[in-house]
Design a protein around this motif. Structure first.
Motif, PDB file in Angstrom:
ATOM      1  N   VAL A 105     -49.706 -37.787   8.629  1.00 12.69           N
ATOM      2  CA  VAL A 105     -49.622 -37.291  10.008  1.00 12.69           C
ATOM      3  C   VAL A 105     -49.300 -38.431  10.958  1.00 12.69           C
ATOM      4  O   VAL A 105     -48.444 -38.311  11.841  1.00 12.69           O
ATOM      5  CB  VAL A 105     -50.941 -36.593  10.412  1.00 12.69           C
ATOM      6  CG1 VAL A 105     -50.947 -36.303  11.908  1.00 12.69           C
ATOM      7  CG2 VAL A 105     -51.117 -35.308   9.632  1.00 12.69           C
ATOM      8  N   ASP A 106     -49.976 -39.576  10.768  1.00 12.99           N
ATOM      9  CA  ASP A 106     -49.704 -40.731  11.622  1.00 12.99           C
ATOM     10  C   ASP A 106     -48.269 -41.219  11.431  1.00 12.99           C
ATOM     11  O   ASP A 106     -47.608 -41.618  12.392  1.00 12.99           O
ATOM     12  CB  ASP A 106     -50.683 -41.862  11.298  1.00 12.99           C
ATOM     13  CG  ASP A 106     -52.112 -41.529  11.721  1.00 12.99           C
ATOM     14  OD1 ASP A 106     -52.266 -40.645  12.588  1.00 12.99           O
ATOM     15  OD2 ASP A 106     -53.050 -42.131  11.182  1.00 12.99           O
ATOM     16  N   ALA A 107     -47.772 -41.150  10.195  1.00 17.74           N
ATOM     17  CA  ALA A 107     -46.401 -41.584   9.931  1.00 17.74           C
ATOM     18  C   ALA A 107     -45.402 -40.666  10.614  1.00 17.74           C
ATOM     19  O   ALA A 107     -44.392 -41.116  11.171  1.00 17.74           O
ATOM     20  CB  ALA A 107     -46.147 -41.613   8.421  1.00 17.74           C
ATOM     21  N   VAL A 108     -45.678 -39.347  10.581  1.00 17.73           N
ATOM     22  CA  VAL A 108     -44.802 -38.404  11.274  1.00 17.73           C
ATOM     23  C   VAL A 108     -44.776 -38.699  12.763  1.00 17.73           C
ATOM     24  O   VAL A 108     -43.728 -38.730  13.408  1.00 17.73           O
ATOM     25  CB  VAL A 108     -45.255 -36.948  11.014  1.00 17.73           C
ATOM     26  CG1 VAL A 108     -44.518 -35.986  11.940  1.00 17.73           C
ATOM     27  CG2 VAL A 108     -44.992 -36.565   9.560  1.00 17.73           C
ATOM     28  N   HIS A 147     -43.864 -22.068  16.123  1.00 15.33           N
ATOM     29  CA  HIS A 147     -45.014 -21.157  16.071  1.00 15.33           C
ATOM     30  C   HIS A 147     -45.654 -21.189  14.685  1.00 15.33           C
ATOM     31  O   HIS A 147     -46.892 -21.234  14.555  1.00 15.33           O
ATOM     32  CB  HIS A 147     -44.554 -19.739  16.420  1.00 15.33           C
ATOM     33  CG  HIS A 147     -45.643 -18.711  16.350  1.00 15.33           C
ATOM     34  ND1 HIS A 147     -46.600 -18.564  17.341  1.00 15.33           N
ATOM     35  CD2 HIS A 147     -45.937 -17.786  15.398  1.00 15.33           C
ATOM     36  CE1 HIS A 147     -47.436 -17.595  17.002  1.00 15.33           C
ATOM     37  NE2 HIS A 147     -47.044 -17.105  15.825  1.00 15.33           N
ATOM     38  N   LEU A 148     -44.825 -21.179  13.633  1.00 17.61           N
ATOM     39  CA  LEU A 148     -45.351 -21.218  12.274  1.00 17.61           C
ATOM     40  C   LEU A 148     -46.044 -22.550  11.983  1.00 17.61           C
ATOM     41  O   LEU A 148     -47.071 -22.580  11.293  1.00 17.61           O
ATOM     42  CB  LEU A 148     -44.221 -20.978  11.269  1.00 17.61           C
ATOM     43  CG  LEU A 148     -43.641 -19.563  11.238  1.00 17.61           C
ATOM     44  CD1 LEU A 148     -42.419 -19.512  10.330  1.00 17.61           C
ATOM     45  CD2 LEU A 148     -44.686 -18.562  10.776  1.00 17.61           C
ATOM     46  N   LEU A 149     -45.480 -23.635  12.481  1.00 18.58           N
ATOM     47  CA  LEU A 149     -46.100 -24.943  12.267  1.00 18.58           C
ATOM     48  C   LEU A 149     -47.510 -24.991  12.859  1.00 18.58           C
ATOM     49  O   LEU A 149     -48.426 -25.548  12.249  1.00 18.58           O
ATOM     50  CB  LEU A 149     -45.239 -26.041  12.893  1.00 18.58           C
ATOM     51  CG  LEU A 149     -44.012 -26.507  12.113  1.00 18.58           C
ATOM     52  CD1 LEU A 149     -43.146 -27.413  12.982  1.00 18.58           C
ATOM     53  CD2 LEU A 149     -44.420 -27.250  10.836  1.00 18.58           C
ATOM     54  N   ARG A 150     -47.676 -24.432  14.028  1.00 17.38           N
ATOM     55  CA  ARG A 150     -48.988 -24.458  14.680  1.00 17.38           C
ATOM     56  C   ARG A 150     -50.055 -23.791  13.804  1.00 17.38           C
ATOM     57  O   ARG A 150     -51.213 -24.209  13.762  1.00 17.38           O
ATOM     58  CB  ARG A 150     -48.936 -23.744  16.033  1.00 17.38           C
ATOM     59  CG  ARG A 150     -48.108 -24.443  17.095  1.00 17.38           C
ATOM     60  CD  ARG A 150     -48.350 -23.817  18.457  1.00 17.38           C
ATOM     61  NE  ARG A 150     -47.428 -24.303  19.457  1.00 17.38           N
ATOM     62  CZ  ARG A 150     -46.415 -23.593  19.959  1.00 17.38           C
ATOM     63  NH1 ARG A 150     -46.213 -22.351  19.541  1.00 17.38           N
ATOM     64  NH2 ARG A 150     -45.617 -24.104  20.878  1.00 17.38           N
ATOM     65  N   PRO A 162     -52.349 -26.776  11.033  1.00 21.82           N
ATOM     66  CA  PRO A 162     -53.073 -27.023  12.288  1.00 21.82           C
ATOM     67  C   PRO A 162     -53.497 -28.476  12.464  1.00 21.82           C
ATOM     68  O   PRO A 162     -53.562 -28.963  13.603  1.00 21.82           O
ATOM     69  CB  PRO A 162     -54.287 -26.083  12.186  1.00 21.82           C
ATOM     70  CG  PRO A 162     -54.425 -25.794  10.729  1.00 21.82           C
ATOM     71  CD  PRO A 162     -53.044 -25.814  10.172  1.00 21.82           C
ATOM     72  N   ASP A 163     -53.816 -29.173  11.351  1.00 21.49           N
ATOM     73  CA  ASP A 163     -54.190 -30.587  11.479  1.00 21.49           C
ATOM     74  C   ASP A 163     -53.024 -31.397  12.031  1.00 21.49           C
ATOM     75  O   ASP A 163     -53.207 -32.258  12.904  1.00 21.49           O
ATOM     76  CB  ASP A 163     -54.609 -31.152  10.120  1.00 21.49           C
ATOM     77  CG  ASP A 163     -55.931 -30.571   9.639  1.00 21.49           C
ATOM     78  OD1 ASP A 163     -56.666 -30.020  10.494  1.00 21.49           O
ATOM     79  OD2 ASP A 163     -56.213 -30.650   8.435  1.00 21.49           O
ATOM     80  N   LEU A 164     -51.851 -31.133  11.513  1.00 13.16           N
ATOM     81  CA  LEU A 164     -50.657 -31.814  12.010  1.00 13.16           C
ATOM     82  C   LEU A 164     -50.424 -31.474  13.472  1.00 13.16           C
ATOM     83  O   LEU A 164     -50.155 -32.350  14.296  1.00 13.16           O
ATOM     84  CB  LEU A 164     -49.440 -31.402  11.172  1.00 13.16           C
ATOM     85  CG  LEU A 164     -48.095 -32.028  11.540  1.00 13.16           C
ATOM     86  CD1 LEU A 164     -48.072 -33.500  11.191  1.00 13.16           C
ATOM     87  CD2 LEU A 164     -46.952 -31.308  10.819  1.00 13.16           C
ATOM     88  N   ALA A 165     -50.551 -30.196  13.816  1.00 13.93           N
ATOM     89  CA  ALA A 165     -50.330 -29.762  15.192  1.00 13.93           C
ATOM     90  C   ALA A 165     -51.320 -30.412  16.147  1.00 13.93           C
ATOM     91  O   ALA A 165     -50.950 -30.866  17.238  1.00 13.93           O
ATOM     92  CB  ALA A 165     -50.443 -28.235  15.272  1.00 13.93           C
ATOM     93  N   ARG A 166     -52.572 -30.482  15.735  1.00 11.88           N
ATOM     94  CA  ARG A 166     -53.603 -31.043  16.620  1.00 11.88           C
ATOM     95  C   ARG A 166     -53.401 -32.536  16.838  1.00 11.88           C
ATOM     96  O   ARG A 166     -53.518 -33.038  17.953  1.00 11.88           O
ATOM     97  CB  ARG A 166     -54.984 -30.764  16.022  1.00 11.88           C
ATOM     98  CG  ARG A 166     -56.137 -31.232  16.894  1.00 11.88           C
ATOM     99  CD  ARG A 166     -57.478 -30.774  16.350  1.00 11.88           C
ATOM    100  NE  ARG A 166     -57.718 -31.249  14.994  1.00 11.88           N
ATOM    101  CZ  ARG A 166     -57.622 -30.490  13.900  1.00 11.88           C
ATOM    102  NH1 ARG A 166     -57.278 -29.212  14.015  1.00 11.88           N
ATOM    103  NH2 ARG A 166     -57.843 -30.985  12.700  1.00 11.88           N
TER     104      ARG A 166
END
Length: 245
Positions: free
Chosen positions: A230-233, A151-154, A158-162
């Protein structure tokens, strides 16, 4: 806060003194007690974790400096003794990978017996019996905290989540939660930040101290997020889910 003051505050605030005074056995008794067959797997995991605990494997330079001052080899053996005594006293919830760092950090700030009782008190207060228990409880407590982290990550990244999407973001939370929450942020946050969170555990606001630690860590993650990272994750999560080829 000075080392001696911090140690006194942790021992007093955690309930370690009351735990020691109410126990019919001393730390020395638990050190001398034989291992029960039920803790054999935990003892084996402790040995594996401590074998990997070297100055080179620590991520935070500030933590590495403190461990080196205490003597990493000596700290390893003291941690092995403390965790063995803990397992003889507490077969439930037992041990989870990463707790060796919590024990080692305590030993950097206080003597072995005080660290033992403080570790026992912290485990009892911060980790419910099902937190990292084996089936049928199946780490229910950690699963709940993983949902909180998701929930906190979202909201924090938000860029990572999206870009990752719900499934991969959930996998990220599942990968991060044990690394952060089981060792109580040791070697995940800078040392001073970890100590500040630990200080807060024993205050009236202690119930939300873990959330402060999560928010601090997520702020660090947010500051480092870029399209490439983000792409690496996403690639790393996909590889982890696919397993070995």
């Amino acid at each position: 806060m000075e080392v001696a003051s911090r140690a006194q505050a942790w021992v007093r605030g955690s309930g370690a003194l009351a735990l020691r005074e109410s126990s019919p056995l001393r730390y020395a008794d638990y050190l001398a007690a034989p291992d029960h067959p039920l803790i054999a797997a935990d003892v084996e995991q402790v040995d594996k974790d401590l074998h990997r605990m070297t100055a080179e494997t620590l991520h935070q330079p500030s933590l590495r400096a403190v461990f080196e001052r205490a003597g990493v080899d000596a700290l390893r053996e003291r941690s092995r003794a403390l965790l063995g005594a803990y397992l003889r006293r507490h077969r439930n919830p037992g041990y989870a990978q990463g707790l060796h760092l919590t024990a080692a950090l305590l030993l950097c700030y206080m003597g072995d017996e005080a660290a033992f009782w403080c570790f026992c008190a912290m485990a009892a207060r911060l980790f419910p019996r099902d937190y990292f228990a084996r089936p049928p409880l199946s780490m229910n407590g950690l699963l709940v905290d993983t949902d909180v982290l998701l929930h906190l990550l979202r909201h924090a990244v938000p860029d990572l989540a999206r870009r990752l999407g719900p499934d991969k973001l959930a996998c990220v939370a599942q990968l991060l939660a044990p690394k952060m929450l089981v060792p109580l942020f040791v070697d995940e946050l800078p040392l001073l930040m970890t100590l500040t969170v630990w200080d807060a555990f024993w205050t009236p606001a202690g119930s939300v101290a873990a959330l402060w630690g999560l928010v601090a860590l997520l702020d660090m993650v947010k500051s480092r997020v870029s399209p490439d990272s983000v792409d690496a994750v996403g690639s790393s999560v996909a590889a982890a889910r696919a397993g070995p080829v």
